[in-house]
Scaffold this active site. Structure first.
Site, PDB file in Angstrom:
ATOM      1  N   GLU A  57       0.811  -1.220   0.000  1.00 25.32           N
ATOM      2  CA  GLU A  57       0.000   0.000   0.000  1.00 25.32           C
ATOM      3  C   GLU A  57       0.842   1.265   0.000  1.00 25.32           C
ATOM      4  OE1 GLU A  57      -2.497  -3.326   0.970  1.00 25.32           O
ATOM      5  OE2 GLU A  57      -0.621  -2.641   1.905  1.00 25.32           O
ATOM      6  N   GLN A  79      -7.641  -2.408  -1.114  1.00 26.50           N
ATOM      7  CA  GLN A  79      -8.608  -3.513  -1.142  1.00 26.50           C
ATOM      8  C   GLN A  79      -9.613  -3.461   0.007  1.00 26.50           C
ATOM      9  OE1 GLN A  79      -7.368  -7.895  -0.955  1.00 26.50           O
ATOM     10  NE2 GLN A  79      -7.411  -7.462  -3.152  1.00 26.50           N
ATOM     11  N   ALA A  81     -10.301  -0.763   3.592  1.00 21.91           N
ATOM     12  CA  ALA A  81      -9.820   0.442   4.271  1.00 21.91           C
ATOM     13  C   ALA A  81      -8.854   0.095   5.399  1.00 21.91           C
ATOM     14  CB  ALA A  81     -11.003   1.240   4.818  1.00 21.91           C
ATOM     15  N   ASP A  82      -9.005  -1.083   5.989  1.00 23.21           N
ATOM     16  CA  ASP A  82      -8.105  -1.521   7.060  1.00 23.21           C
ATOM     17  C   ASP A  82      -6.654  -1.601   6.595  1.00 23.21           C
ATOM     18  OD1 ASP A  82     -10.797  -2.763   6.897  1.00 23.21           O
ATOM     19  OD2 ASP A  82     -10.395  -3.335   8.964  1.00 23.21           O
ATOM     20  N   TYR A  83      -6.441  -1.766   5.290  1.00 20.25           N
ATOM     21  CA  TYR A  83      -5.087  -1.931   4.769  1.00 20.25           C
ATOM     22  C   TYR A  83      -4.408  -0.600   4.463  1.00 20.25           C
ATOM     23  CZ  TYR A  83      -6.773  -6.691   3.640  1.00 20.25           C
ATOM     24  OH  TYR A  83      -7.309  -7.953   3.686  1.00 20.25           O
ATOM     25  N   PRO A  86      -0.474   1.386   6.280  1.00 21.00           N
ATOM     26  CA  PRO A  86       0.919   1.512   5.829  1.00 21.00           C
ATOM     27  C   PRO A  86       1.141   2.664   4.851  1.00 21.00           C
ATOM     28  CG  PRO A  86       0.222  -0.785   5.760  1.00 21.00           C
ATOM     29  CD  PRO A  86      -1.005   0.034   6.010  1.00 21.00           C
ATOM     30  N   HIS A 126     -10.873  -6.354   8.343  1.00 23.65           N
ATOM     31  CA  HIS A 126     -11.620  -6.134   7.104  1.00 23.65           C
ATOM     32  C   HIS A 126     -12.899  -5.347   7.357  1.00 23.65           C
ATOM     33  CE1 HIS A 126      -9.154  -9.722   6.333  1.00 23.65           C
ATOM     34  NE2 HIS A 126      -9.187  -9.388   5.062  1.00 23.65           N
TER      35      HIS A 126
END
Length: 334
Positions: A57, A79, A81-83, A86, A126
């Site tokens: 990310e 993919q 929002a939790d990702y 970074p 997720h």
């Protein structure tokens, strides 16, 4: 159209209108995205315009900043929002500040799309709603649509904007509207219900809220999935609530908020994210500062719990119509 189809249509239109628009992210090309929002776009526009990336990310957003500075208009899908965490350094330290750091010589016309919120039993990584983090950053616009018509028009506006936009998409709304209960279908309440989305180009302005239900007793401020929950709570409680869909959190449509609260004298704020330091706290402060002498009762917040996202208790975590109705009654009794 449902929201997935509306978002796909927005990207399709902008890819066709502007050769500088590119779409990329994890699985957005050949596969069409995990929620199918980019389905068919790579086949239509080719792998130089719509392409897959590694799971990185920070690299995605760093690449987008460079692309934007050189004149492209990247549309990046994170993919979930939790990702996005970074990549926050690239968003906060680079994208949001580029116009100011360069004294206007460079901009970052980047749109960052990310599915947010719960509703699919995705667990702690997720299901998060991180919108409050981005509303704190000067230079970022934060958007959360609640229906397909707005989703398409807002996304087109975001892609055309010359500064970075965080475009959060409530995944519970992807495949159609609902009535605030997780187990019941709904007759769409919106002015433009699912199916009534124009095929062509149109925009919905950033920074402009929508009064989705007029009322005299209490103002309900909300956005995204919680708009549907609030509408159901108002209907089931019998309280004559005026429901405002903020649509864009920053820049906020303070005029619409103030006009409504000064009329009703009461305010209930609803969001799915955790309570402490959630965006509802900022809304509460804005209402207090601008409407103090009009308020007839304390401002009420109805939110998610202050806890890590509870996988097995997902539907208890969400503010549902019953909890929102209780908030409406507290506001009326104050």
């Amino acid at each position: 159209m449902n929201m997935v189809q509306a978002l796909n249509a927005a990207m399709d239109i902008m890819l066709g209108r502007d050769a500088n628009v590119v779409v990329f992210g994890e699985d957005v090309g050949y596969f069409g995205g995990v929620f199918r929002c980019t389905e068919g776009l790579q086949r239509k526009y080719g792998p130089s315009r719509v392409f897959d990336t590694p799971i990185a990310e920070a690299g995605l957003l760093a690449t987008a900043v460079g692309m934007g500075a050189y004149g492209l208009r990247p549309v990046v899908e994170i993919q979930f929002a939790d990702y996005i965490y970074p990549a926050t350094d690239q968003l906060i330290s680079e994208a949001a500040r580029l116009r100011y750091r360069s004294v206007g010589d460079f901009t970052a016309p980047i749109t960052v799309r990310a599915p947010c919120g719960g509703g699919i039993f995705g667990g702690q990584t997720h299901s998060q709603s991180p919108e409050a983090i981005f509303t704190h950053v000067c230079g970022l616009t934060t958007v959360i649509p609640s229906n397909p018509y707005d989703a398409k028009g807002l996304l087109i506006s975001a892609i055309e904007d010359d500064d970075p936009v965080i475009f959060l998409e409530p995944k519970r709304l992807y495949n159609g509207p609902f009535d605030g209960h997780h187990d019941r279908p709904v007759t769409p309440w919106t002015e433009h219900p699912a199916g009534e989305v124009p095929d062509g180009y149109y925009t919905v302005p950033l920074g402009k809220a929508s009064v989705v239900r007029s009322g005299e007793a209490v103002t309900v401020l909300t956005y995204g999935t919680m708009v549907h929950v609030a509408m159901t709570a108002v209907a089931e409680s019998g309280v004559d609530g005026e429901v405002i869909d903020l649509r864009t959190l920053i820049p906020i449509d303070i005029d619409t908020i103030v006009d409504s609260v000064r009329k009703t004298g009461r305010c209930v704020i609803v969001h799915e994210a955790t309570r402490t330091s959630g965006f509802g706290a900022e809304l509460s402060a804005l209402v207090q500062e601008n409407c103090f002498y009009s308020l007839e009762a304390p401002i009420v917040r109805v939110t998610g719990w202050d806890t890590p996202y509870p996988h097995s208790l997902e539907w208890d975590y969400f503010p549902g119509p019953k909890r929102v109705a209780e908030g409406l009654r507290r506001a009326m009794e104050g």
